[in-house]
Scaffold this motif. Structure first.
Motif, short mmCIF file in Angstrom:
data_model
loop_
_atom_site.label_atom_id
_atom_site.label_comp_id
_atom_site.label_asym_id
_atom_site.label_seq_id
_atom_site.Cartn_x
_atom_site.Cartn_y
_atom_site.Cartn_z
N THR A 89 0.83 -1.20 0.00
CA THR A 89 0.00 0.00 0.00
C THR A 89 0.87 1.25 0.00
O THR A 89 0.58 2.22 -0.70
CB THR A 89 -0.94 0.00 1.22
N SER A 94 0.83 4.03 -2.86
CA SER A 94 0.55 5.42 -2.49
C SER A 94 1.62 6.36 -3.04
O SER A 94 1.31 7.39 -3.62
CB SER A 94 0.47 5.54 -0.97
N ASN A 133 -4.55 5.25 2.02
CA ASN A 133 -3.97 4.09 2.70
C ASN A 133 -5.00 3.36 3.55
O ASN A 133 -5.01 2.13 3.61
CB ASN A 133 -2.76 4.50 3.53
#
Length: 150
Positions: free
Chosen positions: A43, A47, A85
């Motif tokens: 993640t 991101s 997130n």
């Protein structure tokens, strides 16, 4: 998509139609390239990639303009990163708890939630097209849960 007043911007329609394909490609690519990587780390990588892409697109497109104070810009960026997130961590938790197929079907509710929040929090008016579209999405999710063998 540009459907206010009934005029559709073909570019928005094309992007909306391609979005599921892009998401699927992103999942497949990251699943293969980051096999064995913990979901939180994946993640984080996604991101960072998304932020870098957005900054590059804004700079290349020439449409980058800070309309907020620098402090508010950082606060908005932090909020976007945290919510992004959080959404991805929630998706990974959903896959673990209820399986990939049910999680994917539930994720189809995102536009419906977005419409609802825009109506409730931002005072947006919903047109007949948005109401029909949201109803179709909800009906499809209910039908999937009722008739699909998960």
């Amino acid at each position: 998509i540009g459907i206010e007043g009934g005029d559709w911007d073909y570019r928005g329609v094309i992007l909306a139609m391609c979005a599921p394909l892009f998401v699927a490609v992103a999942f497949i690519w990251t699943g293969r390239k980051l096999d064995g990587v913990e979901p939180t780390v994946m993640t984080f990588y996604m991101s960072l990639s998304g932020i870098a892409f957005a900054i590059c697109a804004a700079l290349v497109g020439g449409s980058f303009a800070l309309v907020l104070t620098p402090a508010m810009t950082l606060l908005a960026l932090a909020g976007a990163v945290l919510s992004f997130n959080g959404a991805f961590l929630g998706m990974f938790a959903g896959v673990r708890l209820i399986g990939a197929a049910r999680t994917a079907m539930f994720m189809n509710m995102e536009p419906v939630f977005t419409l609802g929040l825009a109506f409730l929090l931002l005072g947006e008016t919903l047109g007949l097209q948005q109401i029909i579209g949201a109803s179709l999405v909800v009906a499809a999710v209910i039908a999937d849960q009722k008739f699909a063998n998960h």
